[in-house]
Design an enzyme around this catalytic site. Structure first.
Site, PDB file in Angstrom:
ATOM      1  N   GLY A   1       0.834  -1.213   0.000  1.00 47.93           N
ATOM      2  CA  GLY A   1       0.000   0.000   0.000  1.00 47.93           C
ATOM      3  C   GLY A   1       0.859   1.249   0.000  1.00 47.93           C
ATOM      4  O   GLY A   1       0.604   2.215  -0.721  1.00 47.93           O
ATOM      5  N   ASP A   2       1.944   1.213   0.771  1.00 48.36           N
ATOM      6  CA  ASP A   2       2.853   2.371   0.837  1.00 48.36           C
ATOM      7  C   ASP A   2       3.524   2.587  -0.517  1.00 48.36           C
ATOM      8  O   ASP A   2       3.753   3.717  -0.941  1.00 48.36           O
ATOM      9  CB  ASP A   2       3.925   2.130   1.902  1.00 48.36           C
ATOM     10  CG  ASP A   2       3.311   1.699   3.239  1.00 48.36           C
ATOM     11  OD1 ASP A   2       3.969   0.948   3.976  1.00 48.36           O
ATOM     12  OD2 ASP A   2       2.171   2.100   3.518  1.00 48.36           O
TER      13      ASP A   2
HETATM   14  O1  TA6 Z   1       2.463  -0.828   5.727  1.00 42.30           O
HETATM   15  C1  TA6 Z   1       3.536  -1.515   6.332  1.00 42.30           C
HETATM   16  C2  TA6 Z   1       4.006  -0.726   7.564  1.00 42.30           C
HETATM   17  O2  TA6 Z   1       4.480   0.541   7.199  1.00 42.30           O
HETATM   18  C3  TA6 Z   1       5.089  -1.470   8.281  1.00 42.30           C
HETATM   19  O3  TA6 Z   1       6.299  -1.198   7.665  1.00 42.30           O
HETATM   20  C4  TA6 Z   1       4.931  -0.950   9.717  1.00 42.30           C
HETATM   21  O4  TA6 Z   1       5.793   0.165   9.904  1.00 42.30           O
HETATM   22  C5  TA6 Z   1       3.451  -0.602   9.808  1.00 42.30           C
HETATM   23  O5  TA6 Z   1       2.953  -0.516   8.469  1.00 42.30           O
HETATM   24  C6  TA6 Z   1       3.167   0.701  10.502  1.00 42.30           C
HETATM   25  O6  TA6 Z   1       1.753   0.886  10.378  1.00 42.30           O
HETATM   26  P1  TA6 Z   1       1.002   2.063  11.186  1.00 42.30           P
HETATM   27  O7  TA6 Z   1      -0.414   1.954  10.712  1.00 42.30           O
HETATM   28  O8  TA6 Z   1       1.183   1.771  12.648  1.00 42.30           O
HETATM   29  O9  TA6 Z   1       1.671   3.367  10.796  1.00 42.30           O
END
Ligand code: TA6
Length: 310
Positions: free
Chosen positions: A252-253
Site C-alpha cells: 500500500g505504501d
Molecule cells: O504498511 C507496512 C508498515 O508501514 C510497516 O512497515 C509498519 O511500519 C506498519 O505498516 C506501521 O503501520 P502504522 O499503521 O502503525 O503506521
C-alpha cells in the site's frame, strides 16, 4: 520534490523463519532485516527507487530514532525530523511458511504538545520547496486524531497536493479537510462504512460515496485484484497479471509513492493508476518492505490492464 510525513515512525524488523510458526514454542530467526519504517518511510524509499526526489519528515526519538536516521542515510534518503524525548517504536513482521506475514505493531511513544507544535512549525517551513505531501500511518500517543486535518489545511493553503493514507478516526477526520487523494484498502473501506464488501461493483459504490465528499482522487487498493481510481466522475480499474506474492507488507505504501509521483508528474489518471498498481505488485515480489526490483516493475507494468468503467 515529495515530502513524506511519518508521525509514528518505526524500526521495522522483518524476521524470516526457516520453520513454520509454532505459537507457544521457541522459534529461532533465520534472518533479521531492519529497515527505517512506518508507512511514510516505506513511501520515501519507493519514491527514490522510482527515480523521484523525496524528503522525509516526522517525529523520531531515542536510540531507535538515531538508528532510523542512520538507516535512512544508508538508503541515501534525505530527512529532516523533529526529535522527541520518547523512543521511536519497533514493528515486527514475522515471515514464514504457515501464515505468510504476521505483524506486531507497537503503539508508539508519548508525544508532548510542545513537541507536536515544534513539528508543525518545521512542517510549514518545509512546504515551501516541495510539490506533493504524503501523510501516512498511525499516530503516536498524545497526538490528536485530528492532526491530519491541520497538516492537510496547511498543505492546501500552500498550494500543494496532499495524499492521506491512514485509517480509523484519523482518516475519518482527515477526510473533512478534503485531501487531494486517499488510498484506503478494501478492509479500511469496509471498516469506514461498517459493511462487508463482496464485489468490485460494491467497492466502487462505496468509493463513490467518498468521492462525493469532495476528494479529487479516490483510490481503493484491492491486493491481487489491483485497484480502482475515481476522478472527475470517471472510474478506472487496473489489474496486474497474477503473481505469487513473497511479502505484501509495504504494498500500500508503494502504491502511495507511485501515486504521489503521478500527481507530481501530472500524469493522466489512467497512467497514475497503472503505474501505482505495477509498483505495488512489484513490491509484493520482494522479501524487503518498501522495495522492488526494476526488472520486476518493468515486466509487471507491461501486463497491467486498465478498464474504464463509467
Ligand atoms: O504498511 C507496512 C508498515 O508501514 C510497516 O512497515 C509498519 O511500519 C506498519 O505498516 C506501521 O503501520 P502504522 O499503521 O502503525 O503506521
Amino acid at each position: 520534490m515529495i515530502l513524506t510525513v511519518t508521525l509514528n515512525a518505526s524500526i521495522d524488523k522483518a524476521y524470516y523463519l526457516a520453520e513454520p510458526l509454532q505459537p507457544g514454542k521457541v522459534m529461532r530467526v533465520k534472518e533479521c532485516r531492519n529497515t527505517a519504517g512506518g508507512k511514510g518511510l516505506n513511501v520515501s524509499r519507493v519514491v527514490k527507487l522510482c527515480g523521484g526526489q523525496v524528503l522525509a519528515t516526522g517525529l523520531v526519538g531515542g536510540f531507535n530514532g538515531q538508528y532510523l536516521e542512520y538507516l535512512l542515510k544508508e538508503d541515501k534518503i534525505a530527512s529532516q525530523f523533529t526529535h522527541v524525548a520518547g523512543e521511536t517504536r519497533s514493528c515486527i513482521n514475522v515471515l514464514e511458511s504457515a501464515y505468510g506475514s504476521t505483524e506486531f505493531l507497537e503503539a508508539g511513544c508519548q508525544i508532548s504538545q510542545a513537541e507536536l507544535a515544534e513539528f508543525i512549525t518545521n512542517y510549514r517551513a518545509l512546504l515551501a520547496d516541495i510539490e506533493v505531501v504524503t501523510l501516512s500511518g498511525s499516530l503516536p500517543q498524545g497526538v490528536s486524531q485530528s492532526v491530519y486535518v491541520t497538516l492537510i489545511d496547511l498543505a492546501k493553503k500552500a498550494g500543494k497536493q496532499v495524499l492521506l493514507d491512514s485509517s480509523g478516526e484519523s482518516f475519518r477526520l482527515g477526510l473533512a479537510a478534503k485531501p487531494s487523494l486517499i488510498k484506503p484498502n478494501k478492509d479500511e473501506l469496509e471498516a469506514f462504512f461498517g459493511v462487508e464488501i463482496s464485489s468490485t461493483e460494491e467497492t466502487i459504490a462505496y468509493a463513490k460515496k467518498l468521492a462525493a465528499e469532495g476528494i479529487d482522487y479516490v483510490v481503493i487498493s484491492l491486493g491481487g485484484d489491483g485497484a480502482v481510481l475515481l476522478h472527475d466522475g470517471v472510474t478506472y480499474h487496473a489489474k496486474p497479471q497474477p503473481i505469487k506474492p513473497v511479502n505484501t507488507v509495504g504494498c500500500g505504501d508503494s502504491m502511495v509513492a507511485a501515486l504521489a509521483l503521478g500527481l507530481e508528474r501530472k500524469d493522466s489518471p489512467e497512467e497514475c493508476l497503472k503505474y501505482a498498481v505495477a509498483v505495488g505488485t512489484a513490491n509484493a515480489l520482494s522479501q524487503r518492505t518498501g522495495h522492488f526490483e526494476q526488472a520486476d516493475l518493468d515486466s509487471i507494468y507491461q501486463g497491467v490492464t486498465v478498464q474504464l468503467l463509467d
